[in-house]
Design a protein around this motif. Sequence first.
Motif, short mmCIF file in Angstrom:
data_model
loop_
_atom_site.label_atom_id
_atom_site.label_comp_id
_atom_site.label_asym_id
_atom_site.label_seq_id
_atom_site.Cartn_x
_atom_site.Cartn_y
_atom_site.Cartn_z
N ASP A 432 10.66 -8.63 48.28
CA ASP A 432 12.01 -8.26 47.84
C ASP A 432 12.17 -8.33 46.32
O ASP A 432 13.18 -7.86 45.78
CB ASP A 432 13.06 -9.18 48.49
CG ASP A 432 13.15 -8.94 49.99
OD1 ASP A 432 12.77 -7.84 50.42
OD2 ASP A 432 13.57 -9.85 50.71
N LEU A 433 11.21 -8.94 45.64
CA LEU A 433 11.26 -9.06 44.19
C LEU A 433 10.38 -7.99 43.55
O LEU A 433 9.22 -7.84 43.91
CB LEU A 433 10.79 -10.44 43.74
CG LEU A 433 11.79 -11.60 43.84
CD1 LEU A 433 11.15 -12.87 43.33
CD2 LEU A 433 13.05 -11.32 43.05
N HIS A 434 10.93 -7.27 42.59
CA HIS A 434 10.18 -6.19 41.95
C HIS A 434 10.06 -6.38 40.44
O HIS A 434 9.18 -5.78 39.81
CB HIS A 434 10.83 -4.84 42.24
CG HIS A 434 11.00 -4.57 43.70
ND1 HIS A 434 9.94 -4.27 44.54
CD2 HIS A 434 12.11 -4.57 44.48
CE1 HIS A 434 10.39 -4.08 45.77
NE2 HIS A 434 11.70 -4.27 45.77
N CYS A 435 10.96 -7.15 39.85
CA CYS A 435 10.92 -7.32 38.39
C CYS A 435 11.53 -8.68 38.02
O CYS A 435 12.16 -9.34 38.84
CB CYS A 435 11.64 -6.18 37.68
SG CYS A 435 13.34 -5.92 38.25
N ASN A 436 11.35 -9.06 36.77
CA ASN A 436 11.77 -10.39 36.31
C ASN A 436 13.27 -10.62 36.46
O ASN A 436 13.72 -11.74 36.74
CB ASN A 436 11.38 -10.58 34.84
CG ASN A 436 9.88 -10.73 34.66
OD1 ASN A 436 9.17 -11.16 35.58
ND2 ASN A 436 9.38 -10.35 33.50
N ALA A 437 14.08 -9.57 36.27
CA ALA A 437 15.53 -9.73 36.32
C ALA A 437 16.02 -10.18 37.69
O ALA A 437 17.11 -10.75 37.80
CB ALA A 437 16.21 -8.42 35.93
N VAL A 447 8.15 -19.81 37.10
CA VAL A 447 7.46 -18.73 36.39
C VAL A 447 7.66 -18.80 34.88
O VAL A 447 6.76 -18.43 34.12
CB VAL A 447 7.97 -17.36 36.93
CG1 VAL A 447 7.43 -16.21 36.10
CG2 VAL A 447 7.58 -17.20 38.39
N CYS A 448 8.80 -19.29 34.45
CA CYS A 448 9.15 -19.23 33.02
C CYS A 448 9.03 -20.60 32.36
O CYS A 448 9.97 -21.11 31.75
CB CYS A 448 10.56 -18.69 32.85
SG CYS A 448 10.82 -17.09 33.61
N VAL A 478 14.32 -13.07 30.03
CA VAL A 478 14.02 -12.07 29.00
C VAL A 478 12.76 -12.45 28.23
O VAL A 478 11.91 -11.60 27.93
CB VAL A 478 15.23 -11.90 28.05
CG1 VAL A 478 14.87 -10.97 26.88
CG2 VAL A 478 16.43 -11.35 28.81
N ALA A 479 12.60 -13.76 27.94
CA ALA A 479 11.39 -14.22 27.24
C ALA A 479 10.15 -13.94 28.08
O ALA A 479 9.09 -13.56 27.55
CB ALA A 479 11.51 -15.71 26.93
#
Length: 512
Positions: A432-437, A447-448, A478-479
């Motif tokens: 279900d997750l495709h990108c960092n946002a 992860v960050c 964003v980082a």
Amino acid sequence: MLVKTFGSAVYGIEATTITVEVNITGGTKYYVVGLPDNAIKESYFRVKSALKNCNYHMPKQQVVVNMAPADIRKEGSSYDLTIAVGVLAASGQIVPDELEKYLIMGELSLDGGLQPIRGALPIAIQARKEGYKGFILPKQNAREAAIVDNLAVFGVNSITQVVDFLNGEKPLEEEVVNTRDEFYRSISLYDADFSDVKGQENIKRSLEIAAAGGHNLILIGPPGAGKTMLAKRLPSILPPLSLSEALETTKIHSVAGKLAAADALVSVRPFRSPHHTVSDVALVGGGGNPQPGEISLAHNGVLFLDELPEFKRTVLEVMRQPLEERKVTISRAKMSVDYPSSFMLVASMNPCPCGYYNHPDRECVCGPGIVQKYLSKISGPLLDRIDLHVEVTPVNFSELSSERISEKSEVIRERVIKAREIQQKRFIEKPDLHCNAQMESKMVRQVCKISEAGQILLKKAMEKLGLSARAYDRILKVARTIADLAGTEDIQIEHLAEAIQFRSLDREGWAG
């Protein structure tokens, strides 16, 4: 005589097969049962006129039309052809042997011609799933339905063609579309390109970061600074649609009736830009017969809200839940439908009513407190869902008149695609997750991760710049995207510093 023909109803973006049973017995009246709406009840007059004008006849007996399942409400005029064929077969004007093999849909004109229908693609997908041999529908919708393989699609212009075909007198020409050729032919065809934009390199950089991480973005700047021009070019640097994304997007546009007759597939990412007078129903979808709104039409693409403070507050607030859940649920007394709405929100606004607050050359004429009042039209919870706040400054004359050619969208897109590939590997266990946002707070912590020096920098930034607590997760996301663009595994100090500058509206005293 009893005859069955088959049509389909669309709820949300999925189709349900409807069996139309026509029975002709002694009597004189015409009945339609099975929860039809007024458009279906009026079909009698369209069917009768169309048959007469095509040299067929309406039986002068009792005709009962049952639409099963009878507990589901049927809406729209697209059942005209289904009913007409059933009446002709039940009265012996059509040989009924082949009827069970075909799904038949279309709105009849009084002269027997056919008008286009909505939702041809989801109907065709369901017809293939249920093993029908073919789908007979208006010519205008044929290319849209023909992208479904292993299903014969016949586009027709009149009921006469359908009757001749079912009676074995004249064959119909099958509509053939090579889905992959159609998809790859226009996958990167965009009218606008980043090379058209003079200057604004820092804004282009912010749009690249937004595209790489799927981040929502707001552009703040004076009139004529290029906010709209830049936003319209964002789809050109997003990764191309996958075939499955293209099919899902096309289904939504098909249900909304937004596909032209020449279009078979939506192969480029949508860009929707509703006017600020849009209603909340038009934005999120709904109505008596629920239809997808602008946020669903922007699925897998970009929703651009120009002059954000001019939108009604109620309109903006209804977006909060779809932004988080990436879908919108429309509930009615007897039904509930889901429309996908996974989009990037890009908004633009002037910094104040006159437009020149913080302008390098022109003076703002707004009185004390006016700027803050103007910005307060946008609620905190909505701003909380926007990752990048970017200040846009006017382009000076030397940049406008420069002959230097800016970087093309194609080059930027390659960097964005590489960053997205890194994210796909990272979220491989979370489909279900495709990108960092799209990361939730728990995953952000995993992860960050940042170094001790990064923690100190972030702490000082939050204290000295007056950043709100909600900015913390946004900065880390964003980082992480900036680090992905740089191809580094760890978030470096410079990545964190660049992310911090994108929280303009969180700074205390930004608007005086």
